[in-house]
Design a protein around this motif. Sequence first.
Motif, PDB file in Angstrom:
ATOM      1  N   GLY A 147       0.812  -1.208   0.000  1.00 48.18           N
ATOM      2  CA  GLY A 147       0.000   0.000   0.000  1.00 48.18           C
ATOM      3  C   GLY A 147       0.843   1.254   0.000  1.00 48.18           C
ATOM      4  N   LEU A 148       1.849   1.301   0.850  1.00 53.20           N
ATOM      5  CA  LEU A 148       2.688   2.497   0.927  1.00 53.20           C
ATOM      6  C   LEU A 148       3.416   2.755  -0.388  1.00 53.20           C
ATOM      7  N   SER A 149       3.840   1.682  -1.049  1.00 50.94           N
ATOM      8  CA  SER A 149       4.578   1.837  -2.307  1.00 50.94           C
ATOM      9  C   SER A 149       3.750   2.532  -3.384  1.00 50.94           C
ATOM     10  N   MET A 150       2.436   2.352  -3.338  1.00 48.20           N
ATOM     11  CA  MET A 150       1.573   2.897  -4.393  1.00 48.20           C
ATOM     12  C   MET A 150       1.592   4.424  -4.453  1.00 48.20           C
ATOM     13  N   LEU A 151       1.597   5.076  -3.279  1.00 52.55           N
ATOM     14  CA  LEU A 151       1.523   6.537  -3.230  1.00 52.55           C
ATOM     15  C   LEU A 151       2.694   7.100  -2.433  1.00 52.55           C
ATOM     16  N   LEU A 152       3.849   6.528  -2.662  1.00 51.88           N
ATOM     17  CA  LEU A 152       5.032   6.842  -1.864  1.00 51.88           C
ATOM     18  C   LEU A 152       5.397   8.324  -1.912  1.00 51.88           C
ATOM     19  N   GLY A 153       5.103   8.968  -3.025  1.00 50.95           N
ATOM     20  CA  GLY A 153       5.495  10.369  -3.192  1.00 50.95           C
ATOM     21  C   GLY A 153       4.880  11.303  -2.167  1.00 50.95           C
ATOM     22  N   ASP A 154       3.722  10.933  -1.639  1.00 50.04           N
ATOM     23  CA  ASP A 154       3.060  11.840  -0.698  1.00 50.04           C
ATOM     24  C   ASP A 154       3.627  11.768   0.708  1.00 50.04           C
ATOM     25  N   LEU A 155       4.672  10.973   0.928  1.00 51.82           N
ATOM     26  CA  LEU A 155       5.443  11.140   2.154  1.00 51.82           C
ATOM     27  C   LEU A 155       5.990  12.567   2.214  1.00 51.82           C
ATOM     28  N   GLU A 156       6.290  13.117   1.043  1.00 56.24           N
ATOM     29  CA  GLU A 156       6.820  14.486   1.006  1.00 56.24           C
ATOM     30  C   GLU A 156       5.753  15.511   1.397  1.00 56.24           C
ATOM     31  N   THR A 157       4.486  15.208   1.127  1.00 55.02           N
ATOM     32  CA  THR A 157       3.406  16.092   1.575  1.00 55.02           C
ATOM     33  C   THR A 157       3.382  16.160   3.096  1.00 55.02           C
ATOM     34  N   ILE A 158       3.581  15.020   3.738  1.00 50.88           N
ATOM     35  CA  ILE A 158       3.612  14.972   5.204  1.00 50.88           C
ATOM     36  C   ILE A 158       4.745  15.842   5.740  1.00 50.88           C
TER      37      ILE A 158
END
Length: 579
Positions: free
Chosen positions: A437-448
Amino acid sequence: MAQKVAEQVIDVLVDTGVKRIYAVTGDSLNEINDAVRRNGKINWIHVRHEETGAFAAGAEAQITGNIACCAGSSGPGHVHLINGIYDAHRSNAPVIAIASTIATHEFGTKYFQETNTIKLFDDCSYYNEMATTAQQLPRMMQAAIQTAISKKGVSVIGLPGDLTSQKVADIDSSNTPYHTQPVVSPQITKIKEIASLLNKANKITIFCGIGAQNAHDEVVELSQSLNAPVAYSFKGKMGIQHNNPNEVGMTGLLGLPSGYYSMQEAEILLLLGTDFPYTPFMPENSYIIQVDIRANRIGRRAKVNMGVVGDVKDTLKILNPLIEPKEDDRFLKRHLKIYETVKKNLNTYVTNKGAENKIHPEYVMHLINKKADENAIFTVDTGMTCVWGARYLESTGKRTMLGSFNHGSMANAMPQAIGAALAAPERQIIALCGDGGLSMLLGDLETIVQYKLPIKIIVFNNRALGMVKLEMEVAGLPDNQTNMLNPDFELVAKAMGMIGFTVRHPDNVESVLESAMKTDGPVLVNIMTDPNALAMPPKIDFDQMLGFAQSMYKLILNGRTKEVMETINSNIKHWKEAL
């Protein structure tokens, strides 16, 4: 200067109570973006993917009960919204989605990025219209917001980019949304009929869904008068489990045998505020009474003998005084005893911590439950992580759990944590993520990181699509293409600008979790869990056991004997329980 339509849109959202818009800016959304900047009373949350924005908006709406907003520009932005919008709609989250489009004079020409928003969003919204004039827009905004609030779901406004720069127009109708909270209960004659049936029966089980979450005290009062076990769905757990002496756990694919058997052996099964989808877990010989606020849900999941429309809390306030307290508590005691045995079995999975790079996920979730705040908000990914959360996270009456419980999407936990963190900055937010699951939208870690959200991300890294693997095995198929080659999530987190940990040995789990919980700001904890850990359902069919045996045999024939032995050794307690 005359006010622009874009400014009018933002003013309406602000007046409605919308605090932020989750979106990727650009193109036909630019005027809306600029209106947000100049307004100063609403924030633009720049996500990396519109799907993340839709999930976040849905989570915010579920946490606050107020309407939330997301947006996507032109064709690709619309399509990216869809998955999160579907989830919000099926979760009854009041969300308004702004689908900005190409200019009106290009409609119908197959122009660059043209999308038919009416067709696209029709199946995942209660209101879905395209505004093409300044006169239409405010009336549509009012209708969309009113619909989302009253029906508790998604409304979509198609908004052409050229319209947003036009001058506003006066309208005669209201542009104010109205928040209503009616008292809804069945006719008194129906409630008396239910009371008569319950008073005559000796073996009664109550099963609660999320529709009963605000009726905790009334449910407990009813269960104690009837000496009835109380089971619940995953969505209903946080509202029903705590301070409930008659609770016997969950049922369903993620549930426990105690919840299952209490329902199967009941003379009367009382369904309260649940749209529980798994019909194989419903009893065939019980008299079933269903109470639900939505008439269309009555009888569509079970062979209901009596169905009434009503809010659970409003209905039980009238029903409870009509109940004659029962003295016979043998049925209740029997199922409470079964539940105690089940909890004892669950604890055995906790005491066995696993081995290096094969940490037992049950142990990890047990510790998370132990270390989390009393009012923590958990978001759980679909799959094995959801199973462990269902079984080991406990209600306190103040905790909240969000997941893709109806839509069943992967990748929901981290985006929902974003919405939860912005909506409830005073509460601890814990995202329980699968590696897939995390791999799918990994880029939004940067939003956090960008918005300095103090989310604690726990990755159950089993290097596989665990639930899919189990599904294949019980069907008699050797798992294929379920293993995952993952990045080093700790290094990814650090590259994004957040603190990261990797835990490989079970003896280090507790100390690292403690450190993560105490750390200010976002933290990612990558835990290497056992890829062969299984989740046994409360009801195990012979066909499932046969299918699993067949898949193991096929794996041996394909030279994967070591993997078979590791699977057996990792789940020896499950085999004993099944036998």
